[in-house]
Design a protein around this motif. Structure first.
Motif, PDB file in Angstrom:
ATOM      1  N   GLY A 142       0.793  -1.222   0.000  1.00 40.31           N
ATOM      2  CA  GLY A 142       0.000   0.000   0.000  1.00 40.31           C
ATOM      3  C   GLY A 142       0.820   1.264   0.000  1.00 40.31           C
ATOM      4  N   LEU A 143       2.107   1.160   0.348  1.00 40.17           N
ATOM      5  CA  LEU A 143       2.993   2.324   0.354  1.00 40.17           C
ATOM      6  C   LEU A 143       3.826   2.407  -0.926  1.00 40.17           C
ATOM      7  CD1 LEU A 143       4.248   2.194   4.058  1.00 40.17           C
ATOM      8  CD2 LEU A 143       2.421   3.610   3.093  1.00 40.17           C
ATOM      9  N   GLY A 144       3.537   1.517  -1.868  1.00 36.40           N
ATOM     10  CA  GLY A 144       4.254   1.542  -3.136  1.00 36.40           C
ATOM     11  C   GLY A 144       5.601   0.853  -3.102  1.00 36.40           C
ATOM     12  N   ARG A 145       5.888   0.140  -2.008  1.00 33.23           N
ATOM     13  CA  ARG A 145       7.179  -0.535  -1.894  1.00 33.23           C
ATOM     14  C   ARG A 145       7.116  -1.911  -2.559  1.00 33.23           C
ATOM     15  NH1 ARG A 145       7.742   0.107   4.547  1.00 33.23           N
ATOM     16  NH2 ARG A 145       5.795  -1.094   4.290  1.00 33.23           N
ATOM     17  N   GLU A 146       8.189  -2.280  -3.232  1.00 34.27           N
ATOM     18  CA  GLU A 146       8.242  -3.569  -3.917  1.00 34.27           C
ATOM     19  C   GLU A 146       8.255  -4.719  -2.915  1.00 34.27           C
ATOM     20  OE1 GLU A 146      11.663  -6.140  -6.092  1.00 34.27           O
ATOM     21  OE2 GLU A 146      11.556  -4.019  -6.660  1.00 34.27           O
ATOM     22  N   CYS A 164       9.586  -0.709  10.173  1.00 32.95           N
ATOM     23  CA  CYS A 164       9.388   0.738  10.232  1.00 32.95           C
ATOM     24  C   CYS A 164      10.470   1.530   9.512  1.00 32.95           C
ATOM     25  CB  CYS A 164       9.346   1.196  11.691  1.00 32.95           C
ATOM     26  SG  CYS A 164      10.927   0.949  12.559  1.00 32.95           S
ATOM     27  N   CYS A 165      11.640   0.908   9.324  1.00 29.97           N
ATOM     28  CA  CYS A 165      12.798   1.683   8.895  1.00 29.97           C
ATOM     29  C   CYS A 165      13.331   1.329   7.513  1.00 29.97           C
ATOM     30  CB  CYS A 165      13.925   1.505   9.912  1.00 29.97           C
ATOM     31  SG  CYS A 165      13.392   1.727  11.614  1.00 29.97           S
ATOM     32  N   GLY A 166      12.763   0.316   6.881  1.00 31.45           N
ATOM     33  CA  GLY A 166      13.266  -0.095   5.580  1.00 31.45           C
ATOM     34  C   GLY A 166      13.108  -1.586   5.377  1.00 31.45           C
ATOM     35  N   ILE A 167      13.972  -2.171   4.546  1.00 36.42           N
ATOM     36  CA  ILE A 167      13.888  -3.600   4.260  1.00 36.42           C
ATOM     37  C   ILE A 167      14.338  -4.394   5.479  1.00 36.42           C
ATOM     38  CG2 ILE A 167      14.759  -5.468   2.807  1.00 36.42           C
ATOM     39  CD1 ILE A 167      15.116  -3.439   0.572  1.00 36.42           C
ATOM     40  N   ALA A 168      13.478  -5.300   5.960  1.00 38.08           N
ATOM     41  CA  ALA A 168      13.804  -6.139   7.108  1.00 38.08           C
ATOM     42  C   ALA A 168      14.257  -7.525   6.677  1.00 38.08           C
ATOM     43  CB  ALA A 168      12.599  -6.254   8.038  1.00 38.08           C
ATOM     44  N   THR A 180      17.765  -7.928   8.011  1.00 37.48           N
ATOM     45  CA  THR A 180      18.373  -6.665   8.419  1.00 37.48           C
ATOM     46  C   THR A 180      17.694  -6.148   9.686  1.00 37.48           C
ATOM     47  OG1 THR A 180      18.826  -6.115   6.104  1.00 37.48           O
ATOM     48  CG2 THR A 180      18.927  -4.312   7.691  1.00 37.48           C
ATOM     49  N   LEU A 181      18.504  -5.697  10.640  1.00 33.00           N
ATOM     50  CA  LEU A 181      17.994  -5.097  11.868  1.00 33.00           C
ATOM     51  C   LEU A 181      18.358  -3.622  11.888  1.00 33.00           C
ATOM     52  CD1 LEU A 181      19.001  -7.831  14.494  1.00 33.00           C
ATOM     53  CD2 LEU A 181      16.756  -7.478  13.435  1.00 33.00           C
ATOM     54  N   HIS A 182      17.441  -2.798  12.413  1.00 32.68           N
ATOM     55  CA  HIS A 182      17.678  -1.363  12.520  1.00 32.68           C
ATOM     56  C   HIS A 182      17.731  -0.942  13.979  1.00 32.68           C
ATOM     57  CE1 HIS A 182      15.961  -1.916   8.474  1.00 32.68           C
ATOM     58  NE2 HIS A 182      16.662  -0.852   8.136  1.00 32.68           N
ATOM     59  N   ASP A 183      18.476   0.142  14.255  1.00 32.20           N
ATOM     60  CA  ASP A 183      18.553   0.643  15.630  1.00 32.20           C
ATOM     61  C   ASP A 183      17.488   1.698  15.879  1.00 32.20           C
ATOM     62  OD1 ASP A 183      19.449   2.975  14.431  1.00 32.20           O
ATOM     63  OD2 ASP A 183      21.561   2.626  14.889  1.00 32.20           O
ATOM     64  N   GLU A 184      17.592   2.347  17.069  1.00 36.24           N
ATOM     65  CA  GLU A 184      16.572   3.330  17.448  1.00 36.24           C
ATOM     66  C   GLU A 184      16.561   4.557  16.542  1.00 36.24           C
ATOM     67  OE1 GLU A 184      18.856   2.040  19.310  1.00 36.24           O
ATOM     68  OE2 GLU A 184      17.939   1.034  21.040  1.00 36.24           O
TER      69      GLU A 184
END
Length: 204
Positions: A142-146, A164-168, A180-184
């Motif tokens: 729904g956000l247009g992300r592939e 929340c931050c990108g490709i997981a 992939t993990l993202h920080d705060e």
């Protein structure tokens, strides 16, 4: 696009010896790039390797690339169409050998993008035989992300999941997964692929 006339040159020297020279001409409706084979060659030297990029200069697609002529005699010719109802731009690019403005031996790629510039599909065929080499269909959230790219010719596909931050998580056409993990601060903290984890640290 600036339809004025501009000329530029680029030189590279090592220990005072010229090792590369290029010229660039920005002309009305075209750009010319010349890479010199001989040191110190002039702009119009016959040995220069010349690439000419031509643009549409009027109409709905003014400023878009029309034709690229390569030093080896091959070329790429592009055409465009716009579906106002669907809000989609269709680009047809034919690359290879031919004459005039016609490519007769090479490939043709038809790409469809939406109003946001996101690719919806890309089909590549051999011009001479008409055989499809690749036909990729893209699925988006729904956000247009592939979320998925499927090649209907080979049967292969890739998938992506997001946080929340990108490709997981991502799985490529070979079935290899990357997490992939993202920080705060929404920066990449760690990335794992084939059992190997890379950690990322950032300076202020």
């Amino acid at each position: 696009y600036d339809y004025g006339r501009h000329l530029a040159s680029s030189f590279r020297r090592v220990l005072g010896v010229e090792v590369s020279r290029s010229y660039f001409a920005y002309l009305p409706g075209s750009n010319v790039a010349k890479r010199c084979v001989a040191a110190g060659a002039a702009y119009d030297a016959a040995s220069n390797l010349t690439t000419v990029t031509r643009f549409f200069t009027n109409g709905a697609f003014a400023g878009r690339t029309w034709k690229i002529e390569q030093p080896d005699g091959t070329m790429a010719v592009s055409g465009y169409g716009y579906d106002s109802g669907a809000g989609q731009l269709v680009t047809t690019n034919r690359t290879g050998a031919g004459s005039g403005d016609s490519v007769t031996n090479g490939t043709e790629t038809v790409t469809v993008v939406d109003a946001g510039g996101r690719v919806l599909s890309a089909v590549t065929r051999d011009i001479a035989s008409g055989i499809a080499i690749s036909e990729i269909q893209y699925t988006r959230d729904g956000l247009g992300r592939e979320t998925r790219a499927s090649n209907t010719v080979t049967g292969l596909f890739s998938e992506k999941e997001y946080d929340c931050c990108g490709i997981a998580a991502e799985t490529d056409e070979e079935g290899i997964a990357t997490s992939t993990l993202h920080d705060e601060l929404q920066q990449i903290y760690a990335s794992t692929r084939l059992g190997v984890t890379n950690y990322f640290h950032y300076d202020v």
